[in-house]
Design a protein around this motif. Structure first.
Motif, mmCIF file in Angstrom:
data_model
loop_
_atom_site.group_PDB
_atom_site.id
_atom_site.type_symbol
_atom_site.label_atom_id
_atom_site.label_comp_id
_atom_site.label_asym_id
_atom_site.label_seq_id
_atom_site.Cartn_x
_atom_site.Cartn_y
_atom_site.Cartn_z
ATOM 1 N N TYR A 84 0.550 -1.395 -0.110
ATOM 2 C CA TYR A 84 0.088 -0.011 0.083
ATOM 3 C C TYR A 84 0.723 1.279 -0.188
ATOM 4 N N ASN A 121 0.923 3.994 13.428
ATOM 5 C CA ASN A 121 -0.531 2.841 12.890
ATOM 6 C C ASN A 121 -0.080 2.289 11.619
ATOM 7 N N PHE A 122 0.495 3.482 11.250
ATOM 8 C CA PHE A 122 1.072 2.581 9.700
ATOM 9 C C PHE A 122 2.255 3.284 9.456
ATOM 10 N N MET A 144 2.056 5.590 5.657
ATOM 11 C CA MET A 144 1.701 6.997 6.423
ATOM 12 C C MET A 144 2.806 8.189 5.979
ATOM 13 N N ARG A 185 2.898 8.014 1.336
ATOM 14 C CA ARG A 185 1.387 9.468 1.468
ATOM 15 C C ARG A 185 2.038 10.695 1.417
ATOM 16 N N THR A 187 -0.276 13.000 10.015
ATOM 17 C CA THR A 187 -1.573 12.370 10.475
ATOM 18 C C THR A 187 -1.643 11.895 12.269
ATOM 19 N N GLU A 222 -4.631 14.737 8.477
ATOM 20 C CA GLU A 222 -5.312 13.716 8.899
ATOM 21 C C GLU A 222 -5.616 13.654 10.105
ATOM 22 N N ARG A 231 -8.995 -4.841 11.741
ATOM 23 C CA ARG A 231 -7.658 -4.571 10.980
ATOM 24 C C ARG A 231 -6.867 -3.498 11.867
ATOM 25 N N THR A 276 -6.637 1.845 13.355
ATOM 26 C CA THR A 276 -6.614 3.201 12.395
ATOM 27 C C THR A 276 -7.673 4.018 12.422
ATOM 28 N N CYS A 277 -7.616 5.005 11.761
ATOM 29 C CA CYS A 277 -8.582 6.438 12.356
ATOM 30 C C CYS A 277 -9.352 6.417 11.315
ATOM 31 N N VAL A 278 -9.611 5.006 10.276
ATOM 32 C CA VAL A 278 -10.553 4.591 9.600
ATOM 33 C C VAL A 278 -11.866 3.603 10.220
ATOM 34 N N SER A 331 -8.886 2.252 2.040
ATOM 35 C CA SER A 331 -7.712 2.835 1.518
ATOM 36 C C SER A 331 -7.639 2.100 0.010
ATOM 37 N N PHE A 360 -7.879 10.398 -0.271
ATOM 38 C CA PHE A 360 -8.129 9.717 1.216
ATOM 39 C C PHE A 360 -8.028 11.535 2.768
HETATM 40 C C1 SIN Z 1 -4.873 6.045 9.159
HETATM 41 O O1 SIN Z 1 -5.470 5.055 10.203
HETATM 42 O O2 SIN Z 1 -4.200 7.023 9.449
HETATM 43 C C2 SIN Z 1 -5.076 5.551 7.964
HETATM 44 C C3 SIN Z 1 -5.538 4.352 7.715
HETATM 45 C C4 SIN Z 1 -5.696 3.794 5.733
HETATM 46 O O3 SIN Z 1 -4.662 4.764 4.700
HETATM 47 O O4 SIN Z 1 -6.361 3.156 6.124
#
Ligand code: SIN
Length: 487
Positions: A112, A158-159, A163, A166, A234, A257, A285, A290-292, A448, A454
């Motif tokens: 990703y 978390n990523f 992140m 991106r 983020t 973000e 997941r 994750t923020c989503v 994502s 995003f």
């Molecule tokens: C995030 O939780 O900050 C990103 C999640 C994603 O890109 O799927």
């Protein structure tokens, strides 16, 4: 770390101006395996003075980097992308070791993350300007797009890979240079990415990685600097607001973000064979970090009991363990404090009448492991309805009408991602139009991808990452008026 094929990917120094370096103070910080709390490495722990050197390096590298053609920059980015893909397995091992997510999820994140580099290598070639139909016969109006300048990126644990890419990929593709402050918990993934960027031929000073445990001091240095023209962050909404205030004095361009409170709505006409696995992925997941991730599961009356029955079975089938010791669905949370927050929210909800369907306790594997948990009969008065859980806890709310679902879903200061499951076409249109969110997924639990924008609205952020829109965050528009062309 014995398992790494390429041990050179494991670095313990920061990277400034093309040099691997210690903090000038000599300070170092530990990196822990969240599953065991064992120290797996130490890395340089930089302070504000070190970060100023990185800003100067990015500034010095800027003229040559922005002068390169988009095609030249694209070739270097493509090279970086290919090296990341080739090193996927090692990068995944490093990520699981420091972040805890299952190995397959880490490998997925590496790909990703790489996809943003591949995508923006191409998008950089399409940063078009405009020739505007003129307002006067002797004048011409053109619009060009220029790199914003030196960028600062502050990224979360978390990523640990995606992140960074991106933000770095569109910045570099647009002709900007960058100073990256990776999360204190997960610096190894960032440094490994840097090894590959260096091998790919990205010139000294174009990317600088400042590892540090002094987040506030580093954030202050980056935001105070007039050289830094853009901040991309983020992380939590609270920190995002603070950074936004700090950026005001130098009027920086910002992308934020931030947090979310995603509703996942199951309507009576949903296909549960599709909705149940999607609701597992959407909630659990990355152990819910994750923020989503779904923060609230809203289920319509007619399907409420059946959904809970089937969701419970699916959740109880999830496997839990150390991501480097087997194939599991869920690893540890980042630390015991994160579990404390989940426990607080659970206790608040049960004290007000919510019912534990499954889970609801720590896992015997260790202090950072928490059982995937489902809570039923949750109501909007409970804290879990308002606060970001960031953990493996799925609170289920009941609703009656479509209007009520939309009202409940929008009853939050956040506006990042929303999900719903329904088959009636009219409902699909009505509900997606009614949801006040930057991203809406219909009959899907994961949205994502590098090809889509995003980002959130309301207190979930400013700006978009990924997609053809993502590069706009790293360019400034210049209006050029050429007069006197009749002579
Ligand atoms: C995030 O939780 O900050 C990103 C999640 C994603 O890109 O799927």
């Amino acid at each position: 770390m014995q398992r790494l094929n390429n041990k050179a990917l494991l670095r313990d120094k920061a990277y400034i101006n093309g040099q691997w370096c210690e903090a000038q103070s000599g300070a170092r910080m530990p990196v822990l395996d969240p599953a065991t709390s064992e120290q797996i490495a130490t890395v340089a722990d930089l302070d504000g003075a070190d970060v100023s050197l990185a800003i100067d390096a990015a500034n010095a590298a800027l003229p040559a980097w922005r002068r390169k053609t988009a095609k030249e920059r694209a070739a270097l980015l493509r090279n970086w992308f290919e090296r990341i893909v080739a090193a996927k397995d090692d990068l995944a091992i490093l990520m699981t070791a420091e972040q805890g997510k299952p190995l397959a999820e880490s490998a997925g994140e590496v790909m990703y993350g790489a996809s943003f580099i591949e995508w923006f290598a191409e998008e950089g070639k399409r940063v078009y300007g405009d020739v505007v139909p003129t307002h006067a016969a002797d004048k011409r109006v053109i619009v060009t797009k220029e790199p914003v300048g030196v960028v600062a990126a502050i990224t979360p644990w978390n990523f640990p890979n995606a992140m960074i890419t991106r933000k770095a990929a569109p910045a570099l593709a647009a002709g900007c240079t960058i100073v990256i402050k990776p999360a204190e918990d997960t610096p190894l993934s960032a440094l490994a990415l840097m090894v590959l960027a260096e091998e790919a031929g990205i010139p000294a000073g174009v990317i600088n990685i400042v590892t540090s445990s002094r987040s506030a001091e580093v954030g202050q240095t980056l935001t105070d600097s007039p050289i830094v023209r853009k901040l991309s962050f983020t992380g939590s909404t609270a920190v995002g607001k603070q950074l936004m205030r700090q950026c005001a004095d130098t009027v920086k361009k910002i992308s934020l973000e931030l947090g979310g409170n995603a509703p996942l709505i199951i309507f009576d006409d949903a296909d549960l064979d599709r909705a149940i696995p999607a609701a597992i992925a959407c909630k659990f997941r990355n152990a819910g970090q994750t923020c989503v991730c779904a923060n609230r599961v809203l289920v319509q009356d007619g399907i409420y009991d059946e959904f809970i029955k089937r969701y419970k079975v699916a959740v109880e089938q999830m496997t839990i363990g150390h991501g480097l010791q087997g194939t599991f669905d869920q690893g540890p949370m980042i630390n015991a404090a994160a579990i404390g927050k989940v426990e607080e929210l659970l206790n608040d909800a049960t004290s007000k009448g919510a019912r534990v369907v499954t889970g609801g306790e720590r896992h015997p594997l260790g202090e950072a492991f928490y059982r995937p948990t489902v809570l039923a009969d949750v109501t909007p008065e409970m804290r879990v309805a308002k606060e970001e859980i960031f953990g493996p806890l799925a609170p289920i709310f009941r609703f009656d009408t479509e209007e009520q679902a939309i009202q409940m879903a929008n009853d939050t200061e956040y506006g990042l991602a929303a999900y719903f499951f329904a088959n009636n076409l009219g409902r699909v249109w009505r509900v997606q139009e009614g949801l006040e969110y930057g991203m809406v997924a219909v009959n899907e639990g994961i949205l994502s991808t590098e090809v889509a924008p995003f980002g959130g609205i309301k207190e979930s952020g400013i700006g978009r990452e990924g997609s053809k829109y993502g590069i706009d965050e790293y360019v400034e528009m210049k209006y050029v008026l050429i007069g006197g062309i009749d002579k």
